[in-house]
Design an enzyme around this catalytic site. Structure first.
Site, PDB file in Angstrom:
ATOM      1  N   GLY A 110       0.818  -1.194   0.000  1.00 39.64           N
ATOM      2  CA  GLY A 110       0.000   0.000   0.000  1.00 39.64           C
ATOM      3  C   GLY A 110       0.854   1.246   0.000  1.00 39.64           C
ATOM      4  N   CYS A 111       0.296   2.362  -0.439  1.00 36.74           N
ATOM      5  CA  CYS A 111       1.096   3.581  -0.590  1.00 36.74           C
ATOM      6  C   CYS A 111       1.598   4.100   0.756  1.00 36.74           C
ATOM      7  CB  CYS A 111       0.314   4.649  -1.349  1.00 36.74           C
ATOM      8  SG  CYS A 111      -1.302   5.058  -0.656  1.00 36.74           S
ATOM      9  N   HIS A 112       0.704   4.320   1.721  1.00 34.57           N
ATOM     10  CA  HIS A 112       1.147   4.802   3.035  1.00 34.57           C
ATOM     11  C   HIS A 112       2.052   3.770   3.700  1.00 34.57           C
ATOM     12  CE1 HIS A 112      -1.558   8.266   3.160  1.00 34.57           C
ATOM     13  NE2 HIS A 112      -2.550   7.482   2.786  1.00 34.57           N
ATOM     14  N   ALA A 113       1.661   2.496   3.605  1.00 33.73           N
ATOM     15  CA  ALA A 113       2.414   1.427   4.259  1.00 33.73           C
ATOM     16  C   ALA A 113       3.844   1.354   3.733  1.00 33.73           C
ATOM     17  CB  ALA A 113       1.707   0.090   4.047  1.00 33.73           C
ATOM     18  N   TYR A 167       8.155   9.833  -1.831  1.00 38.86           N
ATOM     19  CA  TYR A 167       7.990   9.102  -3.078  1.00 38.86           C
ATOM     20  C   TYR A 167       6.670   9.527  -3.707  1.00 38.86           C
ATOM     21  CZ  TYR A 167       5.485   6.266   0.406  1.00 38.86           C
ATOM     22  OH  TYR A 167       4.687   5.858   1.441  1.00 38.86           O
TER      23      TYR A 167
END
Length: 307
Positions: free
Chosen positions: A113-116, A278
């Site tokens: 996942g993006c935040h993860a 990122y």
């Protein structure tokens, strides 16, 4: 020529993957006509024809796609949350210890996942080094561009008569039940999820994940933490830099349009900020998915990516 099918190619993640792969001469994209894009039989045929399939779908649709692929030899890279923490699926973050080889030998890869991605990139190396214990209580805040919310949110932010509340950053995940917390805990080996504060802001793409921690919690200062990151991230698309030269500021959209990640350590010998930057659509989604595909194909990990 590797045959690739993107199931869910109309979403933001699928569109970015298509954009990157369309320029490659070693990939044959299997594209369904618009009227068959959601047709079960057509999707099943494409999945059984493809060598590699990207699932850019909601969780339930991703599970359905995996069922449709049963009996085929296709390797699946799922960008949804459906399979990231499921037995039999490899977590697709190759820079983490031991993951690259396992990804190369896997047919089922759960894309992070993006935040993860940012949280795990910051915390897992320090957990492995013993600076962070499994029973630690951490917090994390994460700034993301609005493209992470998909087509509906993009339309809201780019509409001519948009709500003025969208002009400022907005906090969400207020119940502390964000869907990325499960993978954060499992991949880092933590006992307790972090207090997590995701914030969507009025810029299109980019992500800045910050984990604040007291030096006494780590039992180490900035220099030791930096040394661990430098040693850990020797290969791949995650890079450590001592200082980001932006006049004492760190912009959340500095890596928009890119597919790599930058790790930075800020603060002082008492209070430390661990920061990952990122693109939420790059290393936070599509770029990571293509990197995993490149590993499966045995080619350069950054092939077809923007770094």
């Amino acid at each position: 020529m590797t045959k690739v099918f993107i199931d869910g190619s109309a979403g933001t993640t699928g569109l970015r993957i298509h954009e990157r792969l369309a320029e490659r001469d070693d990939i044959e994209l299997l594209i369904l006509p618009e009227e068959l894009r959601k047709d079960t039989s057509a999707r099943k045929e494409a999945l059984h024809t493809a060598d590699i399939a990207f699932l850019c779908l909601p969780d339930d649709a991703a599970r359905e796609a995996v069922a449709l692929a049963e009996g085929s030899a296709v390797a699946i890279i799922d960008t949804s949350t459906a399979h990231r923490t499921i037995d039999g699926w490899e977590y697709g973050f190759p820079e983490l210890y031991g993951r690259r080889k396992r990804i190369a030998n896997s047919k089922r890869i759960g894309n992070p996942g993006c935040h993860a991605s940012g949280f795990i990139a910051l915390v897992e190396p320090l957990m492995r080094a013993g600076l962070i214990k499994k029973n630690v209580n951490l917090s994390c805040f994460s700034l993301t561009g609005y493209s992470g919310g998909g087509k509906k949110m993009i339309a809201e932010y780019e509409g001519e008569s948009r709500d003025t509340l969208l002009d400022a950053p907005r906090m969400y995940g207020l119940t502390q039940q964000h869907k990325h917390l499960k993978e954060m805990v499992k991949i880092c080996g933590m006992d307790t999820p972090p207090i997590f504060c995701p914030i969507v802001a009025p810029f299109y793409a980019g992500m800045e994940v910050t984990v604040p921690v007291h030096a006494k919690t780590l039992g180490a200062g900035i220099d030791e933490v930096a040394s661990i990151y430098k040693s850990y991230y020797k290969n791949g698309l995650v890079k450590f830099v001592d200082v980001a030269d932006e006049g004492g500021l760190l912009s959340a959209n500095a890596f928009a349009g890119r597919d790599d990640m930058q790790i930075t350590v800020c603060g002082n010998d008492e209070r430390i900020l661990l920061v990952a930057r990122y693109d939420n659509l790059g290393k936070g989604a599509s770029g990571a998915a293509i990197q995993n595909m490149n590993i499966l194909l045995g080619c350069d990990e950054d092939k077809g990516l923007v770094i």
